[in-house]
Scaffold this motif. Structure first.
Motif, PDB file in Angstrom:
ATOM      1  N   ALA A 190     -42.531  -2.326   3.752  1.00  0.00           N
ATOM      2  CA  ALA A 190     -44.000  -2.107   4.190  1.00  0.00           C
ATOM      3  C   ALA A 190     -44.648  -1.999   2.897  1.00  0.00           C
ATOM      4  CB  ALA A 190     -43.669  -0.542   4.888  1.00  0.00           C
ATOM      5  N   ARG A 191     -45.873  -2.551   2.694  1.00  0.00           N
ATOM      6  CA  ARG A 191     -46.833  -2.258   1.615  1.00  0.00           C
ATOM      7  C   ARG A 191     -47.041  -0.616   1.403  1.00  0.00           C
ATOM      8  NH1 ARG A 191     -50.019  -7.195   3.472  1.00  0.00           N
ATOM      9  NH2 ARG A 191     -48.847  -8.799   2.263  1.00  0.00           N
ATOM     10  N   GLN A 192     -46.977  -0.475   0.141  1.00  0.00           N
ATOM     11  CA  GLN A 192     -47.329   1.123  -0.140  1.00  0.00           C
ATOM     12  C   GLN A 192     -48.633   1.072  -0.360  1.00  0.00           C
ATOM     13  OE1 GLN A 192     -44.810   3.254  -0.406  1.00  0.00           O
ATOM     14  NE2 GLN A 192     -43.608   1.786   0.779  1.00  0.00           N
ATOM     15  N   GLY A 193     -49.576   0.069  -0.622  1.00  0.00           N
ATOM     16  CA  GLY A 193     -50.968   0.376  -0.959  1.00  0.00           C
ATOM     17  C   GLY A 193     -51.808  -0.738  -0.333  1.00  0.00           C
ATOM     18  N   THR A 194     -53.063  -0.734  -0.703  1.00  0.00           N
ATOM     19  CA  THR A 194     -53.907  -1.866  -0.292  1.00  0.00           C
ATOM     20  C   THR A 194     -53.825  -3.261  -1.206  1.00  0.00           C
ATOM     21  OG1 THR A 194     -55.524  -1.054  -1.967  1.00  0.00           O
ATOM     22  CG2 THR A 194     -55.818  -0.046   0.142  1.00  0.00           C
ATOM     23  N   VAL A 195     -54.181  -3.969  -0.329  1.00  0.00           N
ATOM     24  CA  VAL A 195     -53.887  -5.480  -0.924  1.00  0.00           C
ATOM     25  C   VAL A 195     -55.109  -5.765  -1.754  1.00  0.00           C
ATOM     26  CG1 VAL A 195     -53.720  -7.918  -0.322  1.00  0.00           C
ATOM     27  CG2 VAL A 195     -52.629  -6.253   1.304  1.00  0.00           C
ATOM     28  N   GLN A 196     -54.809  -6.130  -3.098  1.00  0.00           N
ATOM     29  CA  GLN A 196     -55.963  -6.642  -3.977  1.00  0.00           C
ATOM     30  C   GLN A 196     -56.116  -7.904  -3.827  1.00  0.00           C
ATOM     31  OE1 GLN A 196     -54.560  -5.342  -7.692  1.00  0.00           O
ATOM     32  NE2 GLN A 196     -55.223  -3.094  -7.412  1.00  0.00           N
ATOM     33  N   ILE A 197     -57.381  -8.446  -3.967  1.00  0.00           N
ATOM     34  CA  ILE A 197     -57.838  -9.675  -3.665  1.00  0.00           C
ATOM     35  C   ILE A 197     -57.931 -10.196  -5.218  1.00  0.00           C
ATOM     36  CG2 ILE A 197     -59.571 -11.469  -3.302  1.00  0.00           C
ATOM     37  CD1 ILE A 197     -60.225  -9.688  -0.810  1.00  0.00           C
TER      38      ILE A 197
END
Length: 70
Positions: free
Chosen positions: A6-13
């Motif tokens: 599971a991702r721990q943070g927001t996805v950076q573009i």
């Protein structure tokens, strides 16, 4: 078990960089020094469509911090 965590943070573009209307990506270049023996390692850029290094008017690789992006 192997799997997708599971991702721990927001996805950076990631930003896209353009030089003269052509997209580039960062790369590392080893080129000969001008005034002494040996090689110099610097960060430059490659064109995505051809893979060529971004060069200056002398034909040498342009350092990343000196490239004029669009």
């Amino acid at each position: 078990m192997a799997g997708i965590k599971a991702r721990q943070g927001t996805v950076q573009i990631q930003p896209k960089y353009f030089v003269n209307g052509r997209q580039v990506k960062p790369c590392q270049v080893h080129q000969k020094k001008i005034s002494s023996n040996g090689y110099k390692m610097l960060r430059s850029a490659n064109y995505l469509d051809t893979g060529e290094v971004v060069r200056n008017h002398q034909g040498r690789a342009t350092p990343w911090n000196l490239i004029k992006f669009d």
